[in-house]
Write an enzyme that holds these catalytic residues in place. Sequence first.
Site, PDB file in Angstrom:
ATOM      1  N   HIS A  37      43.216  17.074  53.808  1.00 56.18           N
ATOM      2  CA  HIS A  37      42.425  15.619  54.937  1.00 56.18           C
ATOM      3  C   HIS A  37      41.343  16.742  55.407  1.00 56.18           C
ATOM      4  O   HIS A  37      39.870  15.898  55.956  1.00 56.18           O
ATOM      5  CB  HIS A  37      43.335  15.256  55.424  1.00 56.18           C
ATOM      6  N   GLY A 147      38.291  12.393  48.650  1.00 54.50           N
ATOM      7  CA  GLY A 147      38.488  13.879  47.755  1.00 54.50           C
ATOM      8  C   GLY A 147      38.497  13.242  47.001  1.00 54.50           C
ATOM      9  O   GLY A 147      38.780  12.374  45.392  1.00 54.50           O
ATOM     10  N   LYS A 149      39.862  15.392  44.450  1.00 54.68           N
ATOM     11  CA  LYS A 149      41.385  15.486  43.779  1.00 54.68           C
ATOM     12  C   LYS A 149      42.082  14.244  43.422  1.00 54.68           C
ATOM     13  O   LYS A 149      42.113  14.057  42.014  1.00 54.68           O
ATOM     14  CB  LYS A 149      42.764  15.932  45.236  1.00 54.68           C
ATOM     15  N   SER A 185      48.683  18.201  48.429  1.00 58.70           N
ATOM     16  CA  SER A 185      49.259  17.153  48.516  1.00 58.70           C
ATOM     17  C   SER A 185      50.441  16.859  49.608  1.00 58.70           C
ATOM     18  O   SER A 185      50.798  17.468  49.673  1.00 58.70           O
ATOM     19  CB  SER A 185      49.253  16.657  46.920  1.00 58.70           C
TER      20      SER A 185
HETATM   21  P1  AMP Z   1      45.846  10.393  50.520  1.00 58.12           P
HETATM   22  O1  AMP Z   1      46.390  10.901  52.357  1.00 58.12           O
HETATM   23  O2  AMP Z   1      46.537  11.220  49.988  1.00 58.12           O
HETATM   24  O3  AMP Z   1      45.969   9.219  50.529  1.00 58.12           O
HETATM   25  O4  AMP Z   1      44.145  11.045  50.322  1.00 58.12           O
HETATM   26  C1  AMP Z   1      43.659  10.786  51.435  1.00 58.12           C
HETATM   27  C2  AMP Z   1      42.254  11.880  51.024  1.00 58.12           C
HETATM   28  O5  AMP Z   1      42.406  12.970  50.966  1.00 58.12           O
HETATM   29  C3  AMP Z   1      41.750  11.142  49.416  1.00 58.12           C
HETATM   30  O6  AMP Z   1      40.264  11.040  49.896  1.00 58.12           O
HETATM   31  C4  AMP Z   1      42.421  11.783  48.884  1.00 58.12           C
HETATM   32  O7  AMP Z   1      41.705  12.087  47.675  1.00 58.12           O
HETATM   33  C5  AMP Z   1      42.014  13.592  50.089  1.00 58.12           C
HETATM   34  N1  AMP Z   1      42.533  14.360  49.257  1.00 58.12           N
HETATM   35  C6  AMP Z   1      43.964  14.814  49.170  1.00 58.12           C
HETATM   36  N2  AMP Z   1      44.429  16.084  48.997  1.00 58.12           N
HETATM   37  C7  AMP Z   1      42.878  16.445  48.488  1.00 58.12           C
HETATM   38  C8  AMP Z   1      43.048  17.778  48.525  1.00 58.12           C
HETATM   39  N3  AMP Z   1      43.833  18.573  48.116  1.00 58.12           N
HETATM   40  N4  AMP Z   1      41.663  18.125  48.559  1.00 58.12           N
HETATM   41  C9  AMP Z   1      40.727  17.385  48.707  1.00 58.12           C
HETATM   42  N5  AMP Z   1      40.958  15.913  49.608  1.00 58.12           N
HETATM   43  C10 AMP Z   1      42.226  15.687  49.528  1.00 58.12           C
END
Ligand code: AMP
Length: 284
Positions: A37, A147, A149, A185
């Site tokens: 993040h 991301g 990911k 994650s």
């Molecule tokens: P989330 O909180 O899991 O919904 O993720 C929020 C944002 O962070 C999303 O755009 C994800 O793709 C990005 N993100 C989560 N994990 C990673 C990672 N390991 N590397 C890059 N971006 C990430």
Amino acid sequence: MKIVHTIAEVRSAVAAARDAGQRIGLVPTMGALHAGHLSLVEAARTACDFVVVSIFVNPTQFGPDEDLDTYPQTLDADAEACRQMGVDVIFAPAANEMYAAGFETFVEVDHLAETMCGSSRPGHFRGVCTVVCKLLNIVRPGAAFFGRKDYQQAAILRRMVEDLNINVEIVVCPIVREPDGLAMSSRNVNLSASQRAEAVKLSQALFAARDAVTAGQTDADAIRRQIADALETIADSRIDYVAVVNPDTLADLDQIDGPVLMAVAVFVGEVRLIDNVLVKRSSA
Ligand code: AMP
């Protein structure tokens, strides 16, 4: 740094910056922030003058049997990390702020959302698109950062902003990994020590597949089998999907004769993990 919880407050905080001619960057998250993040925050800081991080565990993107209740929430630590990164505003709304009584409008992207995570998590991308569309309307950023990911999510959101003429630049940032290769994650904290040790096999399977493609393997089924064979060695796990697809259309490939996305989702115990690698060129 301000932490605000209502739509009215975030709108007024951003309005002042916008009126001053500043470029607004939005980083949508579900919190439990990690270095993945924060890499998005860093990209936003670099490209924009005023950075908003939203922290919202969006109930509409979770299925009835999914992990909404056990999703980690660490607002105090998240706020501290954001403060250190120079974030201007955290927007952390309650569910009833985003979904008031009577809410009944959803945004859906069709084909791109039918495969991979979309087929195993019905309604997931409908929830994602709806909440991101709302966040874009609330904050009205010049750029929003996501991301790779969540490769499929980024592809779907690019489609959504183009189709709905939302005036925002979508920036997609590389996957940030733990030193052993595991994609970072928020859900990794829900892995036991032994599951965490096994989880490294997701990225190892994908890196080996990337090596095979780079070395000239063009048979997509052979790559699928290779990845699945590697994932099947993970103790206490269940493969959700193995995808070898065109990175633009997300359609299954037969022959790998150009760019290829290899993506997996695996339940390690109860924890669903995803990862992917993109190979822009093959030797074919
Ligand atoms: P989330 O909180 O899991 O919904 O993720 C929020 C944002 O962070 C999303 O755009 C994800 O793709 C990005 N993100 C989560 N994990 C990673 C990672 N390991 N590397 C890059 N971006 C990430």
